[in-house]
Design an enzyme around this catalytic site. Structure first.
Site, PDB file in Angstrom:
ATOM      1  N   ASP A 235       0.834  -1.200   0.000  1.00  0.00           N
ATOM      2  CA  ASP A 235       0.000   0.000   0.000  1.00  0.00           C
ATOM      3  C   ASP A 235       0.871   1.253   0.000  1.00  0.00           C
ATOM      4  O   ASP A 235       2.071   1.196   0.302  1.00  0.00           O
ATOM      5  CB  ASP A 235      -0.889  -0.025   1.263  1.00  0.00           C
ATOM      6  CG  ASP A 235      -2.190   0.746   1.084  1.00  0.00           C
ATOM      7  OD1 ASP A 235      -2.295   1.553   0.143  1.00  0.00           O
ATOM      8  OD2 ASP A 235      -3.105   0.531   1.904  1.00  0.00           O
TER       9      ASP A 235
ATOM     10  N   ASP B   7     -10.958   1.932  -2.734  1.00  0.00           N
ATOM     11  CA  ASP B   7     -11.423   1.555  -1.398  1.00  0.00           C
ATOM     12  C   ASP B   7     -12.946   1.501  -1.340  1.00  0.00           C
ATOM     13  O   ASP B   7     -13.515   1.045  -0.347  1.00  0.00           O
ATOM     14  CB  ASP B   7     -10.922   2.569  -0.358  1.00  0.00           C
ATOM     15  CG  ASP B   7      -9.463   2.326  -0.007  1.00  0.00           C
ATOM     16  OD1 ASP B   7      -8.947   1.249  -0.325  1.00  0.00           O
ATOM     17  OD2 ASP B   7      -8.850   3.233   0.587  1.00  0.00           O
TER      18      ASP B   7
HETATM   19  C1  GLA Z   1      -5.643   1.973   2.345  1.00  0.00           C
HETATM   20  C2  GLA Z   1      -6.038   0.794   1.480  1.00  0.00           C
HETATM   21  C3  GLA Z   1      -7.085  -0.027   2.200  1.00  0.00           C
HETATM   22  C4  GLA Z   1      -6.564  -0.474   3.535  1.00  0.00           C
HETATM   23  C5  GLA Z   1      -6.112   0.709   4.352  1.00  0.00           C
HETATM   24  C6  GLA Z   1      -5.407   0.258   5.614  1.00  0.00           C
HETATM   25  O1  GLA Z   1      -6.673   2.885   2.445  1.00  0.00           O
HETATM   26  O2  GLA Z   1      -6.494   1.226   0.226  1.00  0.00           O
HETATM   27  O3  GLA Z   1      -7.460  -1.135   1.411  1.00  0.00           O
HETATM   28  O4  GLA Z   1      -5.494  -1.359   3.335  1.00  0.00           O
HETATM   29  O5  GLA Z   1      -5.214   1.537   3.619  1.00  0.00           O
HETATM   30  O6  GLA Z   1      -4.959   1.316   6.375  1.00  0.00           O
END
Ligand code: GLA
Length: 703
Positions: free
Chosen positions: A447, A520
């Site tokens: 990420d 997300d």
């Molecule tokens: C980002 C990612 C999510 C999740 C969060 C965790 O927003 O896109 O899928 O992994 O971080 O903090």
């Protein structure tokens, strides 16, 4: 080579023809289209009368410097630092490799600059890769203010319609169209990644033509994980000219004597079959990007982020894991929150040790329990991130981007490590090696949750650090180095690319990961729209998608479990819901969907896709045709009103399938209904929607 000679590049079904301009000083596009489109006078040939312009300003130039092209947009702006701005070059040679590759050299003796235009076709696709190599041949360094990868002239006939993917966090990949009658359209990211706002991707058609059907459609996509810009100009002669390339953080880069700067590659694609056909060209191209790794089945994943957030503890995770295994999940991923100091988003990043409070028996014990359930284990990491309160930051404050004497901006309460530094790369590689070799981890979600701000190297004021000249490229090189290391040192580990959702999706990342996380936002209707845009540019086997609990973040419209499953199995199926709360009925239904997905995922990931309608239509779907054509999978959703059904007399909704053999017979594997190809093409596959029945997965077997 006389000025009127041409070089041809031939892909599977298309030809890209390049020639020299009339006075031989620059290269021009002569033809781009289906094989044979080059046989005749160039559609790009204009009157060449120019008032108040130079001939170069109106030319369909493949790549041309400011200087030669002073008014209408140049691809290269070069100078000696402090010297005159601009380059005036001459053609100095061509090196074709049959009709599969080409290099064209242009030389500016005054500046000491050689520019090589590079072309390469990609076997088995309709993609031509283009990039540019810039070599400082003189004794003094050069300053490059603009150095695009390529310019692409599109032979539209009466103005262009541009199709692009725009958005923001949680609303990535929204498909948009605009007419470019005059002027300029520009998209860019200065976020050190592709960004949420625009994808580095563009499609171009005649503005008068329909978007779908037999419409010549051109596309470009930039292979670059850092700052970028794509510019489309309506040209004086009526065509459209696209420029695409990097945007250096410092505003310009320095090219030292004897060195060569190679730009990122720009993939150029053509389809005679509209945006849908262009999508298939990109899908075919992306299926080749990861080589043999493409053949690995994408396992059904369970990810606990939406269920537990930062409240990660072994007992709660194990409860989820047991249920996930019962449903048929093949992989259990613990997301953010597994490491020390990570109780919320204010701490922990950089100190990548399993939290003993969360895993009192140790992480290995927990992994053993997950594996005993028959699932692989995966972990979330954010290798470039550092929390200000972390031990890492206390030990290496100089590793985070910062400008001496300036305040730092926190985004999501965190800083960004300067991954361009070799010591930071080594730290990240060491951390990942340690995690992957000391625990049985088969899946890594990488990420990145903040863009770079105050991009500087503490202790190296501007001008004192030679590496400082190009921080964005250094970061990208570090990122790709670590991803390449993961693939070679840990080939069994599947890698998911993510950046606060879909902010880091482009071909350099897609070539080094197995799947990516487009957004997300997992709410069913929003997600469908995101995936619809995504699939215009990217292939289903890269599209990670979770079934989550409704309602989602921004989209409270209720949809059935079937709708959510069919939405997610249109790519790489995962589950993100809190399945501990699911009823036995819901669990049984979920298990049924997962079993069906396992049966068809090969077709979904390797098949030829047709996008049937859009989420703006009352019914939309996706058709996947198995290579060789035995099975046909159709995912379909009711996205509009029911119009009183089933209370009033009315007909079923229908989706006309595409590209089938009209004479072949197809049998619905569930209902046993038999259709001819002609019926499916002409009348379409019927769907009797009700409030409770809002999605379907249809598998048709060709006899
Ligand atoms: C980002 C990612 C999510 C999740 C969060 C965790 O927003 O896109 O899928 O992994 O971080 O903090």
């Amino acid at each position: 080579m006389t000025p009127h000679d041409r070089w041809l590049l031939r892909t599977d079904t298309t030809t890209y023809a390049v020639t020299l301009g009339p006075d031989g000083r620059w290269a021009e596009l002569a033809a781009w289209g289906p094989h044979g489109a080059e046989a005749g006078p160039s559609p790009m040939d204009r009157s060449r009368r120019t008032h108040f312009l130079t001939p170069a300003d109106a030319a369909p130039a493949e790549y041309i410097p400011y200087g030669l092209r002073p008014f209408t947009g140049a691809d290269l702006i070069a100078q000696h630092p402090g010297g005159e701005r601009g380059s005036w070059w001459r053609f100095t040679g061509a090196a074709p490799d049959g009709d599969r590759a080409l290099r064209l050299d242009f030389t500016d003796d005054v500046l000491g600059l050689r520019t090589t235009l590079c072309y390469e076709t990609v076997p088995g696709t309709d993609v031509v890769l283009r990039w540019t190599e810039l070599t400082c041949t003189g004794e003094s360094e050069l300053r490059l203010e603009r150095f695009d990868s390529a310019a692409v002239n599109v032979p539209v006939q009466a103005g262009a319609r541009l199709t692009y993917l725009a958005g923001q966090w949680s609303q990535e990949f929204q498909l948009r169209h605009m007419e470019l009658a005059r002027g300029r359209f520009e998209m860019e990211s200065t976020q050190g990644s592709a960004g949420h706002a625009y994808a580095p991707w563009l499609a171009i058609q005649d503005s008068a033509a329909p978007t779908e059907g037999a419409t010549p459609t051109y596309g470009i996509a930039l292979e670059w994980s850092g700052n970028w810009r794509i510019t489309a100009d309506a040209e004086p002669g009526g065509s459209v000219r696209i420029r695409a390339g990097r945007v250096p953080h410092e505003g310009a880069v320095r090219l030292a004597p004897g060195t060569t700067l190679t730009t990122p590659r720009l993939a150029c694609a053509f389809s005679p079959d509209g945006l849908d056909g262009l999508a298939r060209v990109w899908h075919r191209y992306e299926r080749r990007l990861t080589g043999a790794r493409m053949d690995r089945p994408r396992k059904v994943l369970y990810n606990s982020w939406e269920a537990t957030g930062f409240d990660v503890d072994a007992a709660g995770q194990l409860e989820l894991a047991k249920t996930a295994a019962e449903l048929g999940a093949e992989l259990f991923v613990v997301d953010d929150g597994w490491f020390t100091g990570r109780h919320d988003d204010t701490g922990g990043l950089g100190d990548w040790e399993p939290d003993p409070a969360g895993f009192p028996g140790g992480l290995d014990h927990f992994i053993d329990q997950v594996r005993a359930l028959g699932m692989d284990f995966g972990l979330w990491v954010e290798p470039e991130a550092v929390s200000p309160r972390s031990r890492l930051h206390a030990e290496h404050p100089e590793w985070a981007y910062r400008i001496d004497g300036r305040p730092v901006t926190l985004v999501r309460n965190q800083l960004l490590l300067d991954l361009g530094r070799p010591d930071v790369q080594d730290f990240v590689i060491g951390t990942l090696d340690r995690l992957l070799s000391s625990h049985a981890i088969s899946y890594l979600k990488w990420d990145m949750n903040r863009p770079p701000t105050e991009r500087g190297r503490p202790g190296h004021p501007a001008g004192t650090d030679p590496e400082r000249q190009d921080l964005d490229a250094a970061h990208v090189a570090g990122y790709l180095r670590v991803l390449d290391h993961l693939r070679s040192a840990h080939p069994h580990v599947t890698v998911e690319g993510c950046a606060g959702g879909g902010a880091r999706i482009e071909h350099a990342t897609l070539a080094r990961t197995d799947v990516v996380w487009p957004s997300d936002n997992t709410a069913p209707m929003d997600r469908l729209r995101i995936q619809y845009g995504y699939l215009h540019a990217h292939a289903p086997h890269t599209m990670s998608s979770w079934v989550t609990d409704a309602p989602g973040i921004f989209d409270p419209r209720p949809r059935s479990l079937a709708f959510r499953f069919v939405g997610s199995l249109a790519g790489v199926l995962g589950i993100g819901a809190d399945i501990r709360d699911w009823t036995p009925d819901q669990r049984a239904e979920a298990a049924g969907w997962i079993a069906r997905y396992k049966d068809v995922r090969d077709v979904v990931h390797h098949g030829e896709v047709h996008l049937l309608g859009s989420p703006d239509d009352p019914t939309c779907g996706i058709q996947y045709e198995e290579p060789g054509g035995h099975r046909l999978v159709v995912t379909a959703w009711n996205t509009g009103p029911l119009d009183g059904a089933p209370l009033v007399p009315g007909a079923a909704a229908r989706l006309r399938l595409r590209g089938l053999d009209p004479g072949a017979a197809y049998t619905d594997q569930d209902s046993g209904t038999r259709y001819s190809g002609a019926y499916l093409l002409h009348s379409g596959l019927p769907f009797a929607w009700t409030a409770a029945h809002d999605a379907e997965l249809v598998v048709l077997a060709r006899e």
